[in-house]
Write an enzyme that holds these catalytic residues in place. Structure first.
Site, PDB file in Angstrom:
ATOM      1  N   SER A  39      -7.246  87.437 -28.862  1.00  0.00           N
ATOM      2  CA  SER A  39      -8.004  87.004 -30.041  1.00  0.00           C
ATOM      3  C   SER A  39      -9.355  86.467 -29.563  1.00  0.00           C
ATOM      4  O   SER A  39     -10.055  87.158 -28.823  1.00  0.00           O
ATOM      5  CB  SER A  39      -7.202  85.966 -30.833  1.00  0.00           C
ATOM      6  OG  SER A  39      -7.806  85.703 -32.079  1.00  0.00           O
ATOM      7  N   HIS A  66      -7.532  90.588 -32.510  1.00  0.00           N
ATOM      8  CA  HIS A  66      -7.836  90.123 -33.860  1.00  0.00           C
ATOM      9  C   HIS A  66      -9.309  90.346 -34.192  1.00  0.00           C
ATOM     10  O   HIS A  66     -10.190  89.870 -33.458  1.00  0.00           O
ATOM     11  CB  HIS A  66      -7.528  88.629 -33.986  1.00  0.00           C
ATOM     12  CG  HIS A  66      -6.072  88.313 -33.877  1.00  0.00           C
ATOM     13  ND1 HIS A  66      -5.601  87.064 -33.516  1.00  0.00           N
ATOM     14  CD2 HIS A  66      -4.967  89.084 -34.095  1.00  0.00           C
ATOM     15  CE1 HIS A  66      -4.281  87.080 -33.518  1.00  0.00           C
ATOM     16  NE2 HIS A  66      -3.869  88.291 -33.848  1.00  0.00           N
ATOM     17  N   ASP A 159      -0.025  83.472 -32.466  1.00  0.00           N
ATOM     18  CA  ASP A 159       0.384  84.873 -32.509  1.00  0.00           C
ATOM     19  C   ASP A 159       0.711  85.358 -31.095  1.00  0.00           C
ATOM     20  O   ASP A 159      -0.035  85.093 -30.141  1.00  0.00           O
ATOM     21  CB  ASP A 159      -0.736  85.723 -33.112  1.00  0.00           C
ATOM     22  CG  ASP A 159      -0.227  87.067 -33.602  1.00  0.00           C
ATOM     23  OD1 ASP A 159       1.001  87.249 -33.707  1.00  0.00           O
ATOM     24  OD2 ASP A 159      -1.071  87.941 -33.888  1.00  0.00           O
TER      25      ASP A 159
END
Length: 224
Positions: A39, A66, A159
């Site tokens: 991310s 992401h 996540d």
């Protein structure tokens, strides 16, 4: 899902290139699929990892990074010139081909099917994210079991932690970026806390380990 841990950024002191709390001593098979979740700060780390892969790297690589859901992904175009392997945005029902790097499409979960193909989904976001690292890891763990390597890189959410735990429970191996080396240490921190890891180290050592892994992987049979 929402973050479920008290992990605090920078609150975990980790030495480089070490293992972390392996729950068991799984018997790993030859890696056929590498899944990577990243991310915030992920582009730079992914660049380090992907540029290290040799042209004859025999496993497939599936990546969730992401990105905003309302934008076209520029990731394949960004990384293709830096990578010796072909780089693609994943397509629904596409077969997973060894020696290929796949990026998840914006606003779609990227799932791995038991028959060795990808599936795309617009189901509910997980950890506020779609695509979800957890869903990629969990579906790949079921499909590839001990033939899977999952890597959690820098990011600011939880996540990947749940998915990494599933990977280890199914016999796959788990590598995590050392939080001390991450632009956003929360995501690798959560992963270590909840799943443990077989290797915790910085981006350069992760890249060397990944490239070296190529020499231990026999040619992939498509009949699994």
């Amino acid at each position: 899902m929402s973050p479920r841990s008290s992990f605090a950024s920078g609150g975990t002191s980790l030495a480089s290139s070490r293992t972390a709390t392996p729950a068991a001593a799984p018997t790993h098979g030859a890696v056929e699929l590498v899944t990577i979740g990243a991310s915030a700060g992920g582009v730079e780390v992914l660049s380090t990892l992907l540029t290290a892969l040799p042209a004859d790297f025999p496993a497939a690589v599936a990546i969730v990074l992401h990105i905003p859901p309302d934008r076209d992904s520029l990731l394949p175009a960004l990384f293709a010139p830096r990578c010796a392997l072909p780089v693609k945005e994943v397509e629904d029902k596409a077969p997973i081909e060894a020696g290929t790097v796949y990026f998840a499409a914006p606003d779609y979960h990227m799932l791995v099917e038991p028959d060795g193909s990808f599936a795309l989904s617009q189901d509910e976001a997980v950890n506020y994210s779609r695509p979800s690292i957890d869903l990629l890891f969990e579906s790949a763990a079921v499909a590839y079991r001990e033939r899977l390597l999952a890597i959690v890189l820098t990011g600011g959410s939880a996540d990947g932690a749940s998915g990494l735990k599933t990977v280890r429970e199914m016999g796959g191996r788990a590598w995590v970026q050392d939080p001390a080396s991450a632009d956003a240490p929360a995501m690798p921190g959560f992963a270590i806390e909840r799943a443990g890891a077989d290797l915790v180290t910085g981006p350069a050592a992760l890249a060397r380990s990944l490239a070296a892994l190529a020499h231990t992987i026999p040619p992939v049979s498509r009949d699994r």
